[in-house]
Design a protein around this motif. Structure first.
Motif, PDB file in Angstrom:
ATOM      1  N   UNK A   1       0.826  -1.218   0.000  1.00 11.19           N
ATOM      2  CA  UNK A   1       0.000   0.000   0.000  1.00 11.19           C
ATOM      3  C   UNK A   1       0.854   1.260   0.000  1.00 11.19           C
ATOM      4  N   UNK A   2       1.812   1.321   0.933  1.00  4.35           N
ATOM      5  CA  UNK A   2       2.576   2.547   1.129  1.00  4.35           C
ATOM      6  C   UNK A   2       3.729   2.697   0.155  1.00  4.35           C
ATOM      7  N   UNK A   3       4.321   1.585  -0.256  1.00  4.21           N
ATOM      8  CA  UNK A   3       5.442   1.652  -1.177  1.00  4.21           C
ATOM      9  C   UNK A   3       5.010   1.607  -2.634  1.00  4.21           C
ATOM     10  N   UNK A   4       4.380   0.521  -3.024  1.00  8.25           N
ATOM     11  CA  UNK A   4       4.003   0.338  -4.432  1.00  8.25           C
ATOM     12  C   UNK A   4       2.887   1.287  -4.864  1.00  8.25           C
ATOM     13  N   UNK A   5       1.795   1.331  -4.074  1.00  9.18           N
ATOM     14  CA  UNK A   5       0.612   2.080  -4.509  1.00  9.18           C
ATOM     15  C   UNK A   5       0.855   3.586  -4.514  1.00  9.18           C
ATOM     16  N   UNK A   6       1.366   4.123  -3.402  1.00  8.35           N
ATOM     17  CA  UNK A   6       1.662   5.558  -3.373  1.00  8.35           C
ATOM     18  C   UNK A   6       2.729   5.898  -4.404  1.00  8.35           C
ATOM     19  N   UNK A   7       3.709   5.008  -4.567  1.00  9.18           N
ATOM     20  CA  UNK A   7       4.761   5.239  -5.548  1.00  9.18           C
ATOM     21  C   UNK A   7       4.218   5.347  -6.962  1.00  9.18           C
ATOM     22  N   UNK A   8       3.405   4.376  -7.366  1.00 15.68           N
ATOM     23  CA  UNK A   8       2.833   4.387  -8.715  1.00 15.68           C
ATOM     24  C   UNK A   8       1.882   5.568  -8.889  1.00 15.68           C
ATOM     25  N   UNK A   9       1.029   5.801  -7.877  1.00 12.70           N
ATOM     26  CA  UNK A   9       0.045   6.889  -7.964  1.00 12.70           C
ATOM     27  C   UNK A   9       0.728   8.245  -8.143  1.00 12.70           C
ATOM     28  N   UNK A  10       1.846   8.449  -7.435  1.00 17.40           N
ATOM     29  CA  UNK A  10       2.552   9.740  -7.527  1.00 17.40           C
ATOM     30  C   UNK A  10       3.168   9.947  -8.899  1.00 17.40           C
ATOM     31  N   UNK A  11       3.505   8.862  -9.580  1.00 14.78           N
ATOM     32  CA  UNK A  11       4.078   8.968 -10.916  1.00 14.78           C
ATOM     33  C   UNK A  11       3.013   9.210 -11.979  1.00 14.78           C
ATOM     34  N   UNK A  12       1.753   8.877 -11.646  1.00 13.43           N
ATOM     35  CA  UNK A  12       0.656   9.024 -12.599  1.00 13.43           C
ATOM     36  C   UNK A  12      -0.065  10.360 -12.485  1.00 13.43           C
TER      37      UNK A  12
ATOM     38  N   UNK B   1       8.690  -2.727   6.660  1.00  9.56           N
ATOM     39  CA  UNK B   1       7.448  -2.019   6.979  1.00  9.56           C
ATOM     40  C   UNK B   1       7.734  -0.699   7.691  1.00  9.56           C
ATOM     41  N   UNK B   2       8.602  -0.741   8.696  1.00 12.63           N
ATOM     42  CA  UNK B   2       8.928   0.472   9.456  1.00 12.63           C
ATOM     43  C   UNK B   2       9.618   1.502   8.576  1.00 12.63           C
ATOM     44  N   UNK B   3      10.542   1.064   7.719  1.00 15.24           N
ATOM     45  CA  UNK B   3      11.265   1.981   6.835  1.00 15.24           C
ATOM     46  C   UNK B   3      10.314   2.702   5.881  1.00 15.24           C
ATOM     47  N   UNK B   4       9.401   1.951   5.268  1.00 21.15           N
ATOM     48  CA  UNK B   4       8.482   2.551   4.301  1.00 21.15           C
ATOM     49  C   UNK B   4       7.480   3.465   4.994  1.00 21.15           C
ATOM     50  N   UNK B   5       6.979   3.060   6.162  1.00 18.88           N
ATOM     51  CA  UNK B   5       6.051   3.922   6.901  1.00 18.88           C
ATOM     52  C   UNK B   5       6.740   5.206   7.352  1.00 18.88           C
ATOM     53  N   UNK B   6       7.988   5.091   7.818  1.00 18.02           N
ATOM     54  CA  UNK B   6       8.744   6.270   8.251  1.00 18.02           C
ATOM     55  C   UNK B   6       9.000   7.213   7.073  1.00 18.02           C
TER      56      UNK B   6
ATOM     57  N   UNK C   1       7.739   9.657  -4.436  1.00 13.53           N
ATOM     58  CA  UNK C   1       6.993   8.461  -4.823  1.00 13.53           C
ATOM     59  C   UNK C   1       7.904   7.423  -5.458  1.00 13.53           C
ATOM     60  N   UNK C   2       8.867   7.908  -6.261  1.00 20.09           N
ATOM     61  CA  UNK C   2       9.825   6.992  -6.874  1.00 20.09           C
ATOM     62  C   UNK C   2      10.679   6.279  -5.843  1.00 20.09           C
ATOM     63  N   UNK C   3      11.043   7.000  -4.775  1.00 22.27           N
ATOM     64  CA  UNK C   3      11.823   6.380  -3.701  1.00 22.27           C
ATOM     65  C   UNK C   3      11.003   5.306  -2.985  1.00 22.27           C
TER      66      UNK C   3
ATOM     67  N   UNK D   1      11.975   1.392  -2.753  1.00 20.92           N
ATOM     68  CA  UNK D   1      12.040   0.630  -1.506  1.00 20.92           C
ATOM     69  C   UNK D   1      11.244  -0.664  -1.639  1.00 20.92           C
ATOM     70  N   UNK D   2      10.058  -0.555  -2.242  1.00 19.59           N
ATOM     71  CA  UNK D   2       9.217  -1.750  -2.396  1.00 19.59           C
ATOM     72  C   UNK D   2       9.890  -2.772  -3.312  1.00 19.59           C
TER      73      UNK D   2
END
Length: 332
Positions: free
Chosen positions: A93-104, A293-298, A316-318, A322-323
């Motif tokens: 959710x936090x890595x892949x989804x936010x990452x892809x969404x921010x690029x779109x 999990x902690x790294x991506x949430x932080x 978002x790319x970062x 991470x994911x």
């Protein structure tokens, strides 16, 4: 129902599995499209910020696949699958989804959501990591006890009540009030239908992906933390992409933040609460799953607190990077 679906899918040839996966991805996208449209319409009608709708109604509906999978896994004596699904879903959710969404598209940040739900999202992730440590378990392995699961469910109820209270305190939508004269009950029925389509499609998609992965030789432990987690997070992924494409990036953020909270309180909580011995934590979870999990949430927490009030394409790319690193490390 799950047994019948799995039995039917297991008898299919591999090409049939791929066709089912494609079909379910299509129906999930259509269900998510309807869900986003009606959720935004309701938020305008009721004067509720779209991020609040995303963090409650939408995220509760899209988190149901994770809850059903984890509860059934716990009941069937597979606690690593139950816990891996929940933790893996937070990472997705936090890595892949936010990452892809921010690029779109543009991902705006609402101060109220980040200060309230966003803070809960981060600290609940820390709390889950702490209660799962072996020092809090009566055995040599760490575990999320049944009592902790019950406490998480109680916190879930409190979170829902607080979210409703916060929504009443928030200001009205900046958009004009909708002039759509259709019945509120009809809109709610469409929301429920959209959620049902997403969930039922996911329930067919998940075993299809799992059986396909087993056939090509991927270990079940890897499936739990990656493929199953990805499969159960597809509703959030498709909903977020649909929301961003329609110019409602704040709904995507609210959905992901709410889904992360529910993955801990709802998914882990309910799975642990129905299991007398709780959820036993495999030792390798401390080496990769919890740190990731902690790294991506932080990282998401720090990015969301920036003064520009958006998740940039670089940030978002970062998160996406991470994911991807996490995904690769699961296979090493």
């Amino acid at each position: 129902m799950d047994t019948l679906i799995y039995s039917f899918i297991s008898d299919l040839p591999t090409i049939g599995l791929f066709l089912i996966i494609a079909a379910m991805l299509f129906t999930i996208s259509k269900g998510a499209d309807l869900l986003v449209d009606e959720a935004v319409s309701l938020s305008v009608r009721w004067g509720i910020p779209k991020m609040v709708i995303g963090a409650t109604i939408v995220s509760l509906g899209t988190t149901l696949p994770e809850a059903s999978v984890s509860v059934m896994a716990a009941i069937n004596g597979k606690p690593d699958l139950a816990l891996g699904n929940a933790i893996g879903s937070i990472i997705v959710d936090t890595g892949l989804i936010i990452g892809i969404a921010s690029l779109l598209g543009r991902i705006p940040i609402d101060d109220m959501i980040i200060k309230r739900q966003g803070r809960m999202q981060f600290w609940l992730g820390i709390l889950l990591t702490i209660v799962a440590l072996p020092i809090f378990s009566a055995t040599e392995h760490g575990s999320v006890s049944q009592m902790v699961g019950i406490i998480f469910v109680i916190l879930l109820i409190a979170y829902i009540v607080m979210s409703i209270k916060w929504s009443k305190e928030s200001g009205p939508n900046e958009e004009e009030i909708s002039e759509d004269s259709s019945s509120v009950w009809l809109q709610l029925a469409k929301v429920v239908f959209g959620i049902a389509v997403v969930i039922l499609s996911s329930k067919i998609l998940i075993p299809s992906v799992e059986v396909s992965a087993i056939r090509i030789g991927i270990p079940e432990s890897i499936i739990a933390a990656t493929i199953v987690a990805f499969g159960t997070s597809l509703p959030e992924l498709v909903t977020a992409i649909t929301a961003v494409k329609k110019g409602h990036g704040e709904l995507a953020v609210g959905n992901v933040v709410g889904a992360d909270i529910l993955n801990i309180l709802f998914v882990v909580g309910s799975a642990a609460a129905v299991t007398k011995g709780g959820l036993v934590v495999p030792n390798h979870f401390y080496h990769l799953q919890f740190p990731a999990m902690v790294l991506i949430l932080l990282s998401f927490r720090l990015f969301s607190l920036s003064k520009k009030r958006t998740i940039s394409k670089l940030e978002g790319g970062l998160l996406l990077a991470f994911y991807l690193v996490y995904l690769v490390l699961n296979y090493i």
